[in-house]
Scaffold this motif. Structure first.
Motif, PDB file in Angstrom:
ATOM      1  N   SER A 286     -20.779  31.702 -26.020  1.00 54.87           N
ATOM      2  CA  SER A 286     -21.799  30.658 -25.975  1.00 54.87           C
ATOM      3  C   SER A 286     -22.555  30.699 -24.653  1.00 54.87           C
ATOM      4  N   GLY A 287     -22.171  31.588 -23.753  1.00 55.43           N
ATOM      5  CA  GLY A 287     -22.789  31.723 -22.444  1.00 55.43           C
ATOM      6  C   GLY A 287     -21.746  32.157 -21.435  1.00 55.43           C
ATOM      7  N   PHE A 288     -22.096  32.088 -20.158  1.00 57.90           N
ATOM      8  CA  PHE A 288     -21.147  32.480 -19.117  1.00 57.90           C
ATOM      9  C   PHE A 288     -21.464  31.733 -17.831  1.00 57.90           C
ATOM     10  N   TYR A 289     -20.473  31.700 -16.944  1.00 53.69           N
ATOM     11  CA  TYR A 289     -20.647  31.083 -15.632  1.00 53.69           C
ATOM     12  C   TYR A 289     -20.798  32.162 -14.577  1.00 53.69           C
ATOM     13  N   GLU A 290     -21.609  31.874 -13.570  1.00 51.66           N
ATOM     14  CA  GLU A 290     -21.709  32.783 -12.438  1.00 51.66           C
ATOM     15  C   GLU A 290     -22.044  31.988 -11.182  1.00 51.66           C
ATOM     16  N   TRP A 291     -21.667  32.562 -10.070  1.00 56.77           N
ATOM     17  CA  TRP A 291     -21.895  31.918  -8.767  1.00 56.77           C
ATOM     18  C   TRP A 291     -23.021  32.608  -8.021  1.00 56.77           C
ATOM     19  N   HIS A 292     -23.905  31.808  -7.462  1.00 58.92           N
ATOM     20  CA  HIS A 292     -24.874  32.322  -6.487  1.00 58.92           C
ATOM     21  C   HIS A 292     -24.273  32.094  -5.109  1.00 58.92           C
ATOM     22  N   ARG A 293     -24.164  33.149  -4.321  1.00 54.35           N
ATOM     23  CA  ARG A 293     -23.521  33.052  -3.022  1.00 54.35           C
ATOM     24  C   ARG A 293     -24.486  33.442  -1.911  1.00 54.35           C
ATOM     25  N   PRO A 294     -24.286  32.890  -0.716  1.00 51.71           N
ATOM     26  CA  PRO A 294     -25.117  33.294   0.423  1.00 51.71           C
ATOM     27  C   PRO A 294     -24.922  34.780   0.706  1.00 51.71           C
ATOM     28  N   PRO A 295     -25.933  35.448   1.242  1.00 52.67           N
ATOM     29  CA  PRO A 295     -25.762  36.861   1.607  1.00 52.67           C
ATOM     30  C   PRO A 295     -24.592  37.031   2.564  1.00 52.67           C
ATOM     31  N   LYS A 296     -23.967  38.175   2.495  1.00 51.23           N
ATOM     32  CA  LYS A 296     -22.809  38.439   3.342  1.00 51.23           C
ATOM     33  C   LYS A 296     -23.157  38.249   4.808  1.00 51.23           C
ATOM     34  N   GLY A 297     -22.309  37.521   5.511  1.00 50.60           N
ATOM     35  CA  GLY A 297     -22.524  37.282   6.924  1.00 50.60           C
ATOM     36  C   GLY A 297     -23.337  36.045   7.223  1.00 50.60           C
ATOM     37  N   ILE A 298     -23.898  35.412   6.192  1.00 52.08           N
ATOM     38  CA  ILE A 298     -24.690  34.197   6.382  1.00 52.08           C
ATOM     39  C   ILE A 298     -23.909  33.015   5.828  1.00 52.08           C
ATOM     40  N   ARG A 299     -23.676  32.030   6.660  1.00 56.45           N
ATOM     41  CA  ARG A 299     -22.911  30.867   6.244  1.00 56.45           C
ATOM     42  C   ARG A 299     -23.795  29.955   5.402  1.00 56.45           C
TER      43      ARG A 299
ATOM     44  N   TYR B  77     -23.412  28.332 -11.729  1.00 59.02           N
ATOM     45  CA  TYR B  77     -24.416  28.205 -12.785  1.00 59.02           C
ATOM     46  C   TYR B  77     -23.774  28.448 -14.146  1.00 59.02           C
ATOM     47  N   TRP B  78     -24.248  27.700 -15.114  1.00 62.67           N
ATOM     48  CA  TRP B  78     -23.904  27.894 -16.526  1.00 62.67           C
ATOM     49  C   TRP B  78     -25.109  28.581 -17.155  1.00 62.67           C
ATOM     50  N   VAL B  79     -24.934  29.839 -17.544  1.00 61.62           N
ATOM     51  CA  VAL B  79     -26.026  30.640 -18.111  1.00 61.62           C
ATOM     52  C   VAL B  79     -25.873  30.643 -19.622  1.00 61.62           C
TER      53      VAL B  79
ATOM     54  N   PRO C 213     -30.813  45.254 -19.547  1.00 60.19           N
ATOM     55  CA  PRO C 213     -30.809  43.797 -19.380  1.00 60.19           C
ATOM     56  C   PRO C 213     -31.290  43.088 -20.638  1.00 60.19           C
ATOM     57  N   ALA C 214     -30.826  41.862 -20.826  1.00 61.47           N
ATOM     58  CA  ALA C 214     -31.242  41.048 -21.975  1.00 61.47           C
ATOM     59  C   ALA C 214     -32.716  40.670 -21.839  1.00 61.47           C
ATOM     60  N   PRO C 215     -33.391  40.362 -22.955  1.00 63.16           N
ATOM     61  CA  PRO C 215     -34.782  39.903 -22.886  1.00 63.16           C
ATOM     62  C   PRO C 215     -34.921  38.705 -21.952  1.00 63.16           C
TER      63      PRO C 215
ATOM     64  N   PHE D 163     -32.017  33.761 -21.854  1.00 62.06           N
ATOM     65  CA  PHE D 163     -31.115  32.871 -21.136  1.00 62.06           C
ATOM     66  C   PHE D 163     -31.843  31.900 -20.211  1.00 62.06           C
ATOM     67  N   GLU D 164     -31.167  30.805 -19.912  1.00 63.93           N
ATOM     68  CA  GLU D 164     -31.552  29.912 -18.834  1.00 63.93           C
ATOM     69  C   GLU D 164     -30.319  29.619 -18.002  1.00 63.93           C
ATOM     70  N   ALA D 165     -30.502  29.430 -16.683  1.00 63.82           N
ATOM     71  CA  ALA D 165     -29.387  29.197 -15.761  1.00 63.82           C
ATOM     72  C   ALA D 165     -29.410  27.746 -15.314  1.00 63.82           C
ATOM     73  N   ILE D 166     -28.331  27.028 -15.613  1.00 63.59           N
ATOM     74  CA  ILE D 166     -28.216  25.609 -15.320  1.00 63.59           C
ATOM     75  C   ILE D 166     -27.220  25.413 -14.177  1.00 63.59           C
ATOM     76  N   PRO D 167     -27.620  24.791 -13.056  1.00 58.40           N
ATOM     77  CA  PRO D 167     -26.640  24.542 -11.979  1.00 58.40           C
ATOM     78  C   PRO D 167     -25.587  23.535 -12.426  1.00 58.40           C
ATOM     79  N   VAL D 168     -24.336  23.854 -12.177  1.00 62.99           N
ATOM     80  CA  VAL D 168     -23.224  22.974 -12.540  1.00 62.99           C
ATOM     81  C   VAL D 168     -22.300  22.839 -11.341  1.00 62.99           C
ATOM     82  N   SER D 169     -21.360  21.915 -11.441  1.00 64.54           N
ATOM     83  CA  SER D 169     -20.470  21.654 -10.311  1.00 64.54           C
ATOM     84  C   SER D 169     -19.420  22.748 -10.160  1.00 64.54           C
ATOM     85  N   GLY D 170     -18.780  22.763  -9.001  1.00 60.52           N
ATOM     86  CA  GLY D 170     -17.734  23.729  -8.721  1.00 60.52           C
ATOM     87  C   GLY D 170     -16.469  23.510  -9.502  1.00 60.52           C
ATOM     88  N   ARG D 171     -16.454  22.514 -10.394  1.00 56.73           N
ATOM     89  CA  ARG D 171     -15.271  22.286 -11.235  1.00 56.73           C
ATOM     90  C   ARG D 171     -14.964  23.488 -12.119  1.00 56.73           C
ATOM     91  N   VAL D 172     -15.969  24.321 -12.392  1.00 60.55           N
ATOM     92  CA  VAL D 172     -15.720  25.506 -13.219  1.00 60.55           C
ATOM     93  C   VAL D 172     -14.779  26.468 -12.516  1.00 60.55           C
TER      94      VAL D 172
END
Length: 250
Positions: free
Chosen positions: A101-114, A120-122, A197-199, A203-212
């Motif tokens: 039904s979709g998947f979760y993924e994390w957007h993270r800061p670039p390495k070395g950047i705090r 996200y729920w995609v 890649p998919a068309p 998909f749409e990416a929905i921000p969700v809480s870190g509870r995932v």
């Protein structure tokens, strides 16, 4: 994976599928549903019958002696899977579809950047389910017991997902299900065109809480939209995305 059995029967052309509860937070090592082509033809057709079964999400090649000492392979890179020792045989002989039904993924800061990581729920923009490209292997132990294991193929992200992560699952369109599952006549090079890649509009990416990030959080509330996180991370914030047992899909 929250589809009904009726939705699965219709999309994948299955003869039957067992009833199962909706699952909102599936983690590596847990069972996932996969669709395979069987050895016998479907009634009234010369195409192979499709069947659904459960496999452990975490691929184990047949030549592994002790899975406890082998890395957890939840994903396989589409660009190189046909050449990798772990996936080569499955790419040729055991390609499957993974309904989702979709998947979760994390957007993270670039390495070395705090900074702050954002989950996200995609999901498909129009709802419903999609079919990820998957690989399956049945691992046999020395005592003769068997475990079906599976991995999801990934490719470079399209623009709709690329702002979250640079990889995404390979999505097989319904009109290509037969080609992907046909391991008798379709070699890996024959289905390479299906692994892009998919068309953009899928998909749409929905921000969700870190509870995932906690496997124990398994209700529909973890898919509720939140305001994307901004600013600096606190000293105690877990930015790993896997501190509580949940892993990044990619």
């Amino acid at each position: 994976m929250t589809a009904t059995p009726e939705e699965l029967l219709e999309l994948f052309g299955l003869l039957k599928v067992e009833d199962f509860p909706a699952r909102f937070n599936i983690a590596p090592t847990q069972p996932i549903l996969v669709v395979v082509a069987s050895e016998r033809p479907a009634p009234g057709s010369n195409l192979p019958e499709r069947k659904a079964l459960l496999a452990r999400w975490g691929f184990t090649p047949g030549w592994v002696k002790d899975p406890r000492s082998f890395p957890l392979l939840t994903n396989a890179r589409a660009e190189t899977a046909a050449d990798k020792a772990a996936f080569r045989a499955a790419m040729r002989h055991r390609r499957v579809l993974v309904p989702a039904s979709g998947f979760y993924e994390w957007h993270r800061p670039p390495k070395g950047i705090r900074g702050v990581s954002q989950a996200y729920w995609v999901r498909p923009k129009r709802g419903g389910i999609v079919a990820f490209a998957g690989l399956m292997e049945t691992w046999s132990s020395a005592d003769g017991s068997e475990v079906d294991t599976a991995a999801i193929l990934t490719t470079r992200a399209n623009e709709a997902v690329g702002h979250v992560h640079d990889r995404m699952p390979v999505v097989i369109q319904p009109e290509a299900f037969t080609r992907w599952l046909d391991c008798r006549t379709q070699e890996p090079r024959d289905v390479a065109d299906l692994m892009g890649p998919a068309p953009e509009e899928l998909f749409e990416a929905i921000p969700v809480s870190g509870r995932v990030n906690k496997v124990a959080n398994s209700g529909p509330e973890i898919q509720e939209e939140v305001t994307p996180a901004t600013g600096a991370a606190s000293e105690t914030e877990d930015l790993s995305g896997d501190g509580s047992g949940q892993l990044s899909l990619f």
